[in-house]
Design a protein around this motif. Structure first.
Motif, PDB file in Angstrom:
ATOM      1  N   THR A  32       0.835  -1.207   0.000  1.00 51.81           N
ATOM      2  CA  THR A  32       0.000   0.000   0.000  1.00 51.81           C
ATOM      3  C   THR A  32       0.865   1.250   0.000  1.00 51.81           C
ATOM      4  OG1 THR A  32      -1.749  -1.165   1.209  1.00 51.81           O
ATOM      5  CG2 THR A  32      -1.819   1.237   1.234  1.00 51.81           C
ATOM      6  N   GLN A  33       1.912   1.263   0.809  1.00 52.98           N
ATOM      7  CA  GLN A  33       2.814   2.409   0.841  1.00 52.98           C
ATOM      8  C   GLN A  33       3.465   2.633  -0.526  1.00 52.98           C
ATOM      9  OE1 GLN A  33       5.552   1.992   4.248  1.00 52.98           O
ATOM     10  NE2 GLN A  33       4.385   3.654   5.140  1.00 52.98           N
ATOM     11  N   SER A  34       3.827   1.550  -1.186  1.00 56.13           N
ATOM     12  CA  SER A  34       4.448   1.652  -2.505  1.00 56.13           C
ATOM     13  C   SER A  34       3.476   2.251  -3.520  1.00 56.13           C
ATOM     14  CB  SER A  34       4.908   0.264  -2.962  1.00 56.13           C
ATOM     15  OG  SER A  34       5.487   0.328  -4.245  1.00 56.13           O
ATOM     16  N   ARG A  35       2.205   1.826  -3.456  1.00 56.31           N
ATOM     17  CA  ARG A  35       1.189   2.350  -4.370  1.00 56.31           C
ATOM     18  C   ARG A  35       0.943   3.839  -4.118  1.00 56.31           C
ATOM     19  NH1 ARG A  35      -2.343  -1.929  -3.104  1.00 56.31           N
ATOM     20  NH2 ARG A  35      -3.902  -0.354  -2.537  1.00 56.31           N
ATOM     21  N   LEU A  36       0.896   4.225  -2.851  1.00 59.29           N
ATOM     22  CA  LEU A  36       0.688   5.626  -2.512  1.00 59.29           C
ATOM     23  C   LEU A  36       1.838   6.489  -3.030  1.00 59.29           C
ATOM     24  CD1 LEU A  36      -0.630   5.236   1.152  1.00 59.29           C
ATOM     25  CD2 LEU A  36      -1.953   6.031  -0.813  1.00 59.29           C
ATOM     26  N   THR A  37       3.061   5.984  -2.882  1.00 57.18           N
ATOM     27  CA  THR A  37       4.237   6.714  -3.355  1.00 57.18           C
ATOM     28  C   THR A  37       4.211   6.876  -4.870  1.00 57.18           C
ATOM     29  OG1 THR A  37       5.554   5.872  -1.493  1.00 57.18           O
ATOM     30  CG2 THR A  37       6.763   6.760  -3.384  1.00 57.18           C
ATOM     31  N   ASP A  38       3.825   5.813  -5.565  1.00 57.37           N
ATOM     32  CA  ASP A  38       3.751   5.855  -7.025  1.00 57.37           C
ATOM     33  C   ASP A  38       2.749   6.899  -7.510  1.00 57.37           C
ATOM     34  OD1 ASP A  38       5.635   3.865  -7.154  1.00 57.37           O
ATOM     35  OD2 ASP A  38       4.187   2.251  -7.482  1.00 57.37           O
ATOM     36  N   LYS A  39       1.707   7.130  -6.701  1.00 62.96           N
ATOM     37  CA  LYS A  39       0.679   8.110  -7.066  1.00 62.96           C
ATOM     38  C   LYS A  39       1.017   9.520  -6.575  1.00 62.96           C
ATOM     39  CE  LYS A  39      -3.119   4.766  -7.172  1.00 62.96           C
ATOM     40  NZ  LYS A  39      -4.437   4.375  -6.601  1.00 62.96           N
ATOM     41  N   GLY A  40       2.188   9.663  -5.971  1.00 65.26           N
ATOM     42  CA  GLY A  40       2.602  10.968  -5.477  1.00 65.26           C
ATOM     43  C   GLY A  40       1.876  11.395  -4.222  1.00 65.26           C
ATOM     44  N   LEU A  41       1.366  10.424  -3.465  1.00 65.91           N
ATOM     45  CA  LEU A  41       0.626  10.708  -2.235  1.00 65.91           C
ATOM     46  C   LEU A  41       1.494  10.408  -1.017  1.00 65.91           C
ATOM     47  CD1 LEU A  41      -2.779   9.051  -3.233  1.00 65.91           C
ATOM     48  CD2 LEU A  41      -2.257  11.496  -3.206  1.00 65.91           C
ATOM     49  N   PRO A  42       1.186  11.023   0.135  1.00 63.30           N
ATOM     50  CA  PRO A  42       1.902  10.685   1.372  1.00 63.30           C
ATOM     51  C   PRO A  42       1.785   9.189   1.646  1.00 63.30           C
ATOM     52  CG  PRO A  42       0.572  12.647   1.682  1.00 63.30           C
ATOM     53  CD  PRO A  42       0.189  12.096   0.357  1.00 63.30           C
ATOM     54  N   LYS A  43       2.869   8.555   2.068  1.00 61.47           N
ATOM     55  CA  LYS A  43       2.881   7.104   2.225  1.00 61.47           C
ATOM     56  C   LYS A  43       2.393   6.636   3.594  1.00 61.47           C
ATOM     57  CE  LYS A  43       6.943   5.150   2.494  1.00 61.47           C
ATOM     58  NZ  LYS A  43       8.350   4.793   2.207  1.00 61.47           N
ATOM     59  N   GLY A  44       2.072   7.559   4.477  1.00 61.82           N
ATOM     60  CA  GLY A  44       1.581   7.175   5.800  1.00 61.82           C
ATOM     61  C   GLY A  44       0.170   6.618   5.741  1.00 61.82           C
ATOM     62  N   ILE A  45      -0.105   5.635   6.580  1.00 58.74           N
ATOM     63  CA  ILE A  45      -1.447   5.063   6.705  1.00 58.74           C
ATOM     64  C   ILE A  45      -2.123   5.754   7.886  1.00 58.74           C
ATOM     65  CG2 ILE A  45      -2.798   2.966   7.002  1.00 58.74           C
ATOM     66  CD1 ILE A  45      -1.084   3.037   4.448  1.00 58.74           C
ATOM     67  N   ILE A  46      -3.036   6.675   7.595  1.00 58.50           N
ATOM     68  CA  ILE A  46      -3.688   7.464   8.637  1.00 58.50           C
ATOM     69  C   ILE A  46      -5.181   7.139   8.638  1.00 58.50           C
ATOM     70  CG2 ILE A  46      -4.117   9.789   9.517  1.00 58.50           C
ATOM     71  CD1 ILE A  46      -1.616  10.728   8.133  1.00 58.50           C
ATOM     72  N   VAL A  47      -5.672   6.679   9.780  1.00 55.70           N
ATOM     73  CA  VAL A  47      -7.034   6.146   9.884  1.00 55.70           C
ATOM     74  C   VAL A  47      -7.787   6.859  10.990  1.00 55.70           C
ATOM     75  CG1 VAL A  47      -8.402   4.058  10.299  1.00 55.70           C
ATOM     76  CG2 VAL A  47      -6.216   3.894   9.091  1.00 55.70           C
ATOM     77  N   LEU A  48      -9.067   7.118  10.756  1.00 61.59           N
ATOM     78  CA  LEU A  48      -9.930   7.713  11.777  1.00 61.59           C
ATOM     79  C   LEU A  48     -11.019   6.725  12.156  1.00 61.59           C
ATOM     80  CD1 LEU A  48     -10.762  10.290  13.403  1.00 61.59           C
ATOM     81  CD2 LEU A  48     -12.332  10.793  11.519  1.00 61.59           C
ATOM     82  N   LEU A  49     -11.104   6.410  13.451  1.00 60.51           N
ATOM     83  CA  LEU A  49     -12.204   5.601  13.984  1.00 60.51           C
ATOM     84  C   LEU A  49     -13.112   6.541  14.765  1.00 60.51           C
ATOM     85  CD1 LEU A  49     -10.274   2.469  15.361  1.00 60.51           C
ATOM     86  CD2 LEU A  49     -11.132   2.867  13.048  1.00 60.51           C
ATOM     87  N   HIS A  50     -14.349   6.675  14.342  1.00 62.65           N
ATOM     88  CA  HIS A  50     -15.238   7.601  15.044  1.00 62.65           C
ATOM     89  C   HIS A  50     -16.569   6.932  15.362  1.00 62.65           C
ATOM     90  CE1 HIS A  50     -17.685   8.699  11.376  1.00 62.65           C
ATOM     91  NE2 HIS A  50     -16.574   8.322  10.775  1.00 62.65           N
ATOM     92  N   GLY A  51     -17.189   7.422  16.408  1.00 62.82           N
ATOM     93  CA  GLY A  51     -18.453   6.858  16.868  1.00 62.82           C
ATOM     94  C   GLY A  51     -18.679   7.216  18.319  1.00 62.82           C
ATOM     95  N   ALA A  52     -19.830   6.839  18.824  1.00 57.99           N
ATOM     96  CA  ALA A  52     -20.209   7.181  20.194  1.00 57.99           C
ATOM     97  C   ALA A  52     -19.269   6.552  21.212  1.00 57.99           C
ATOM     98  CB  ALA A  52     -21.642   6.734  20.462  1.00 57.99           C
TER      99      ALA A  52
END
Length: 289
Positions: free
Chosen positions: A101-121
């Motif tokens: 996934t990091q390699s694919r993100l880099t190839d697309k010129g995107l930041p390679k970090g995996i940043i996730v948001l878990l939200h809910g009550a």
């Protein structure tokens, strides 16, 4: 004594030339007397090149580091849609998939970090999800209680936020796999910006968010943030999250009388019905046949 105190303050603030030149690293503490100073990797490299080898002490475990072996394994079940999201995230954290996934993100010129948001009550198990993901992927967790990072002293909060990412990078170098940086209860720093004039509080909060946005852009690890108030999320952060998962408290009424199993996990019960459908419900709520 005054000269020594001033020197220590410059070390902690990063104004000392040794810190600026990245020759030493500062392990911050609540009091100046507890501050630890160590040679940086850069210094060790320079010394090694000149034939001087210095024994490096093994870094002692910090209170905010959670090893997967210390986590109690739990079976967490949600409704089918939420479960699919979690399985996708679980697979993403496997080392091969993570690197791919990091390699694919880099190839697309995107930041390679995996940043996730878990939200809910509150009580939907967001923090526990991160712990179970750590077990599955065999990754350590660096847990940050964001509410405790907002210092009462103006200017200190910005330094603390920067230090979190500096510490994470240093910790990641020592870990066998990329660890998870957990921003627990991140509402305080991800909420919409304060436009209330030029008060020191609003300026500090806006400065913190600017630092976060910059750190997110350059981030190369795994960051999972939990929040109860995603609706109040600042729009600047929306595109920074690679994944956003919502967890909803449901009170389910079902028609089946036979083969209904109820298991309690934290503050929630899991109802498994004969057709294989799995739902979560608030503990103590009534489920009528």
């Amino acid at each position: 004594q005054t000269q020594r105190l001033n020197y220590m303050q410059k070390l902690v603030s990063g104004e000392n030339v040794l810190v600026k030149d990245e020759l030493i690293e500062i392990e911050e503490a609540d009091f100046l007397n507890d501050v630890e100073v160590k040679l940086s990797d850069y210094s060790h490299t320079i010394l090694n090149e000149t034939g001087i080898n210095i024994l490096q002490n093994k870094k002692k475990k910090k209170d905010n580091i959670i090893n997967p072996s210390e986590i109690t394994k739990k079976e967490l079940l949600f409704d089918p849609i939420e479960m699919k999201q979690l399985f996708d995230l679980k697979d993403l954290l496997l080392e091969d998939k993570f690197k791919e996934t990091q390699s694919r993100l880099t190839d697309k010129g995107l930041p390679k970090g995996i940043i996730v948001l878990l939200h809910g009550a509150t009580g939907t198990g967001k923090t526990e999800i991160v712990k179970q993901l750590a077990i599955y992927s065999d990754r350590e967790i660096m847990k940050v209680e964001i509410s405790q990072s907002k210092s009462m002293w103006y200017g200190e909060s910005e330094k603390i936020i920067k230090r979190i990412f500096t510490d994470y990078k240093a910790f990641a170098k020592e870990s066998k796999q990329t660890p998870i940086l957990l921003f627990n209860e991140a509402d305080a720093i991800l909420s919409k910006r304060n436009d209330a004039g030029n008060s020191s509080i609003s300026q500090t909060e806006n400065a913190i968010q600017n630092i976060l946005l910059e750190e997110f852009e350059n981030f190369e690890g795994i960051l999972i943030a939990t929040t109860n108030l995603a609706s109040n999320l600042d729009t600047a952060f929306e595109r920074r999250f690679l994944y956003k998962f919502n967890f909803i408290v449901r009170i389910i009424r079902f028609k089946y009388k036979l083969n209904v199993f109820i298991r309690f996990i934290d503050q929630f019960c899991i109802i498994q019905i004969t057709d294989g459908t799995i739902w979560s419900c608030l503990e103590g709520s009534s489920a009528s046949p």
